[in-house]
Scaffold this active site. Sequence first.
Site, PDB file in Angstrom:
ATOM      1  N   LYS A 120       3.401   5.835  -2.733  1.00 43.61           N
ATOM      2  CA  LYS A 120       4.309   6.553  -2.982  1.00 43.61           C
ATOM      3  C   LYS A 120       4.327   6.917  -4.776  1.00 43.61           C
ATOM      4  O   LYS A 120       4.863   7.684  -5.059  1.00 43.61           O
ATOM      5  CB  LYS A 120       5.888   6.081  -2.258  1.00 43.61           C
ATOM      6  CG  LYS A 120       5.336   6.345  -0.846  1.00 43.61           C
ATOM      7  CD  LYS A 120       5.195   7.865  -0.027  1.00 43.61           C
ATOM      8  CE  LYS A 120       4.975   8.021   0.793  1.00 43.61           C
ATOM      9  NZ  LYS A 120       5.411  10.015   1.696  1.00 43.61           N
TER      10      LYS A 120
ATOM     11  N   ALA B 203       1.283  -1.211   0.315  1.00 40.42           N
ATOM     12  CA  ALA B 203       0.277   0.043   0.251  1.00 40.42           C
ATOM     13  C   ALA B 203       0.864   1.348   0.134  1.00 40.42           C
ATOM     14  O   ALA B 203       0.799   2.082  -0.640  1.00 40.42           O
ATOM     15  CB  ALA B 203      -0.387   0.248   0.608  1.00 40.42           C
ATOM     16  N   TYR B 204       2.123   1.330   1.144  1.00 34.80           N
ATOM     17  CA  TYR B 204       2.777   2.368   1.170  1.00 34.80           C
ATOM     18  C   TYR B 204       3.848   2.813  -0.305  1.00 34.80           C
ATOM     19  O   TYR B 204       3.717   3.920  -0.615  1.00 34.80           O
ATOM     20  CB  TYR B 204       3.467   1.969   1.995  1.00 34.80           C
ATOM     21  CG  TYR B 204       4.793   3.588   2.517  1.00 34.80           C
ATOM     22  CD1 TYR B 204       4.513   4.843   2.904  1.00 34.80           C
ATOM     23  CD2 TYR B 204       6.167   3.784   1.874  1.00 34.80           C
ATOM     24  CE1 TYR B 204       5.013   5.447   3.165  1.00 34.80           C
ATOM     25  CE2 TYR B 204       6.837   4.507   2.077  1.00 34.80           C
ATOM     26  CZ  TYR B 204       6.308   5.232   2.781  1.00 34.80           C
ATOM     27  OH  TYR B 204       7.584   6.473   3.030  1.00 34.80           O
ATOM     28  N   SER B 205       3.557   1.114  -1.076  1.00 36.73           N
ATOM     29  CA  SER B 205       4.576   1.405  -2.435  1.00 36.73           C
ATOM     30  C   SER B 205       3.982   2.086  -2.998  1.00 36.73           C
ATOM     31  O   SER B 205       4.365   2.800  -4.113  1.00 36.73           O
ATOM     32  CB  SER B 205       5.318   0.438  -2.593  1.00 36.73           C
ATOM     33  OG  SER B 205       6.354   0.221  -1.865  1.00 36.73           O
TER      34      SER B 205
END
Length: 248
Positions: A159, A154-156
């Site tokens: 971003k 999710a973070y990858s």
Amino acid sequence: MNMIDLKERIIVITGGARGIGYAIAERVIQSGGKVAIWDLNENMAKDSASALGSGTVAFGVNVADPVSVKNAAATTEEIFGRIDGLVNSAGITGPVKPTIEYDVSEWKDVVDACLTGTFNCCRHVVPVMLKRDYGRIVNISSVAGKEGNPNIAAYSAAKAGVLGFTKSLGKELAKTGIAVNAVTPTTAKTPILDGLTPEFIEYMRVRIPRDRFVELHEIASMVVWLLSEENSFTTASTFDLSGGRTTY
């Protein structure tokens, strides 16, 4: 330390109560600017504003909530008369686990904070900047957005979305006096590491050719230049802070 001229510039920094955002706020103040901290933790934001001293104000803002952002933008403009710069630093990593174990709500929380929050802030700050045909926006992405780290999908993804959004908005505003750029820091020692396992933190460190994490002041140095009037041509671009890990 190189002196960057931000005299009397009004800079909004989301997630500015601590970590990368706070380090940038310190450097902005040192460069003669004034800071509006927008942070989910209003009490911490006010404590940080007090520590930074005169010229700093703080608001409790949920960047994932467009109404909260709209109100903060209006109040900041009312106080200072304008907004010259915006740093989108607010974000969360979310849980560390395989994608197939992610709950939809966990995915949404990360994307809302990191990507939708960046959109919300730009959506309500850019009109303020257009009134004076001047502005500098710096979106804090991550090397994870370039390479994709395992177990933080999710973070990858969020971003990576920030990078795509930066390119799009930068091109939309290219004929104005507003520049929109992003930076991609590698891991820094900030509270965001609190949610990560020691094994995952080490996984990230050993992939940095400089063999260390980036220092907060190193991130702040690059960001403050991007916020300055000297950055008059470059827009829709990504500036690397990965210590050699990503070379594109």
